[in-house]
Write a protein that holds these residues in place. Sequence first.
Motif, PDB file in Angstrom:
ATOM      1  N   ILE A  19     -23.705  17.925  13.595  1.00  0.00           N
ATOM      2  CA  ILE A  19     -24.964  18.514  13.129  1.00  0.00           C
ATOM      3  C   ILE A  19     -25.383  19.647  14.063  1.00  0.00           C
ATOM      4  O   ILE A  19     -25.777  20.737  13.610  1.00  0.00           O
ATOM      5  CB  ILE A  19     -26.067  17.441  13.059  1.00  0.00           C
ATOM      6  N   ASP A  20     -25.269  19.416  15.358  1.00  0.00           N
ATOM      7  CA  ASP A  20     -25.668  20.442  16.334  1.00  0.00           C
ATOM      8  C   ASP A  20     -24.822  21.704  16.214  1.00  0.00           C
ATOM      9  O   ASP A  20     -25.289  22.811  16.545  1.00  0.00           O
ATOM     10  CB  ASP A  20     -25.547  19.877  17.758  1.00  0.00           C
ATOM     11  N   GLY A  21     -23.594  21.551  15.742  1.00  0.00           N
ATOM     12  CA  GLY A  21     -22.718  22.703  15.643  1.00  0.00           C
ATOM     13  C   GLY A  21     -22.809  23.452  14.333  1.00  0.00           C
ATOM     14  O   GLY A  21     -22.149  24.489  14.159  1.00  0.00           O
ATOM     15  N   VAL A  22     -23.613  22.983  13.403  1.00  0.00           N
ATOM     16  CA  VAL A  22     -23.756  23.630  12.092  1.00  0.00           C
ATOM     17  C   VAL A  22     -24.715  24.808  12.206  1.00  0.00           C
ATOM     18  O   VAL A  22     -25.779  24.700  12.826  1.00  0.00           O
ATOM     19  CB  VAL A  22     -24.262  22.601  11.056  1.00  0.00           C
TER      20      VAL A  22
ATOM     21  N   ARG B 144     -31.554  10.389  14.730  1.00  0.00           N
ATOM     22  CA  ARG B 144     -31.598  11.111  15.994  1.00  0.00           C
ATOM     23  C   ARG B 144     -31.780  12.621  15.827  1.00  0.00           C
ATOM     24  O   ARG B 144     -32.108  13.310  16.789  1.00  0.00           O
ATOM     25  CB  ARG B 144     -30.324  10.809  16.794  1.00  0.00           C
ATOM     26  N   ARG B 145     -31.548  13.146  14.644  1.00  0.00           N
ATOM     27  CA  ARG B 145     -31.728  14.577  14.368  1.00  0.00           C
ATOM     28  C   ARG B 145     -32.607  14.774  13.124  1.00  0.00           C
ATOM     29  O   ARG B 145     -32.216  15.436  12.172  1.00  0.00           O
ATOM     30  CB  ARG B 145     -30.373  15.262  14.148  1.00  0.00           C
ATOM     31  N   PRO B 146     -33.794  14.172  13.095  1.00  0.00           N
ATOM     32  CA  PRO B 146     -34.610  14.221  11.871  1.00  0.00           C
ATOM     33  C   PRO B 146     -35.025  15.626  11.470  1.00  0.00           C
ATOM     34  O   PRO B 146     -35.251  15.894  10.286  1.00  0.00           O
ATOM     35  CB  PRO B 146     -35.821  13.358  12.226  1.00  0.00           C
ATOM     36  N   GLU B 147     -35.139  16.540  12.434  1.00  0.00           N
ATOM     37  CA  GLU B 147     -35.586  17.897  12.129  1.00  0.00           C
ATOM     38  C   GLU B 147     -34.505  18.715  11.431  1.00  0.00           C
ATOM     39  O   GLU B 147     -34.804  19.748  10.824  1.00  0.00           O
ATOM     40  CB  GLU B 147     -36.024  18.599  13.422  1.00  0.00           C
TER      41      GLU B 147
END
Length: 483
Positions: free
Chosen positions: A55-58, A81-84
């Motif tokens: 997700i962080d790399g998208v 952990r990545r709701p935003e």
Amino acid sequence: MTAFVLVSGPFTGGWVWQEVAERLRESGAEVCAATLSAEPGTDLETHIADVARLIDGVAAPDVVLVGHDYGIHPVLGAADRRPERVVRVVYLDAGMPQDGDAALALVPDPTVTDRAGDDGLVPPPTGAEWGRWGSTAGLTAAALERLDRLAVPQPSGTLTQPLRLTGSPFDRPTTGVLCTANGSGIGMVEMLVASGPPQFRVLADPRIGFFELDTGHWPMLSAPAALADVLLLAAADEGHRLTAPAHPGTFLLDVPERPRERKGRLDLHLPDAEGPRPAVLFVHGGPVSPDQRPTPRDSSTFLGYARHVAGLGAVGATVDHRLYGLADYPRAAGDVAEAVDLLRADPRVDEDRIALWFFSGGGLLSAPWLATPPAWLRCVALTYPVLAPPLDWRGVHPRFHPAEAVAAASSPPIVLTRAGLEHRVFAGTVEEFLTAAGKAGAEVDLVDVPHARHGFETIDHTEETRDAVDRAARRVLGRLAAG
């Protein structure tokens, strides 16, 4: 632009999404197909971290997470952990895990970790063994060979470590994609929302949509174009919406309360009549959540049935058995047997005139009583029952198969209430049962309710359904009075 992060079930990796990913990219979407860690010592938290890194790399700001089978566990953990970043979660032929659930309790093959080696790695299935994980309908020989060739071991810790969430899995827009050849469809979900355990009511949230695919458990291999189309529609907030039942929790008959006594898992609703009375033990369906409140015996359905029978002069008994998962049928059967012993030992009960009345998924619990009925069992009643384990109920012990048990010529009289609008999978098990009963010469008294749904006592308040409940009760009591 929307990005899709695709997470498959156990033993597979990003390769399984190849055709789906190509079609999504052709539509302009960014796609990342996950290959999760598979080293010894890997657990669920490792896989959640794997998905969070993806997700962080998208590049796209909005991410749709797609979880297939076991993959829904790391997907939900990463979304928490990545709701935003996560704007939607797609359940692709997957269960509904909650905080604290380990995947082992929900995957189609609950014995899988028994095959782990000393390194904690579970070897992948081969050939026909893939059928333990879901229907292989639609898979070509080449696709099955591809599964065999590219599958990798699954770390057992990913299946045994509980999922930890800080909020509800349904705190964001959600889509369910159901593979009908694997046994589930929108009709089944509608039935669960209308008459199943309370935790399914959340599925009537307008933020939740549903699609069906007419294929087996691996649509990314058997129907990649159709699956890609569905994922694009899901990202656009399309999908079938469910509605909450019109009469949630209200029994269709107006029955007065009766004197009630509790003995462990057993409740007795007592008639006015003196002396030992015949009794009916109502056995609820499931699986149910151990945290369900009210418990089945305190629900309006079973309070209603027990009070109605008591009003007709018999003891109405209810039991809270522990059918919490598909592997729990032996334990639930023990709870029912214990309740029967308590019921028959009560001095207000005629121990030689007992009926057992099974509902829904509890219908499978009738098998031992049908196969070897004791002399005191005067009737077995079944209402919108499941009478053979459906295809995707792989965790059920093989002895709980009433359609096979009824072949015994000694089966007691049966009163079977059949809902005309029953889910097709459950209806199929009833037809299988009736065919076997007919060949065995078993006595089956049918109470048909053509316009009723599964769980009609609380969702279909009509003269037809009211009459059916009363008719079935009087026929069961007639069997208790006979002879």
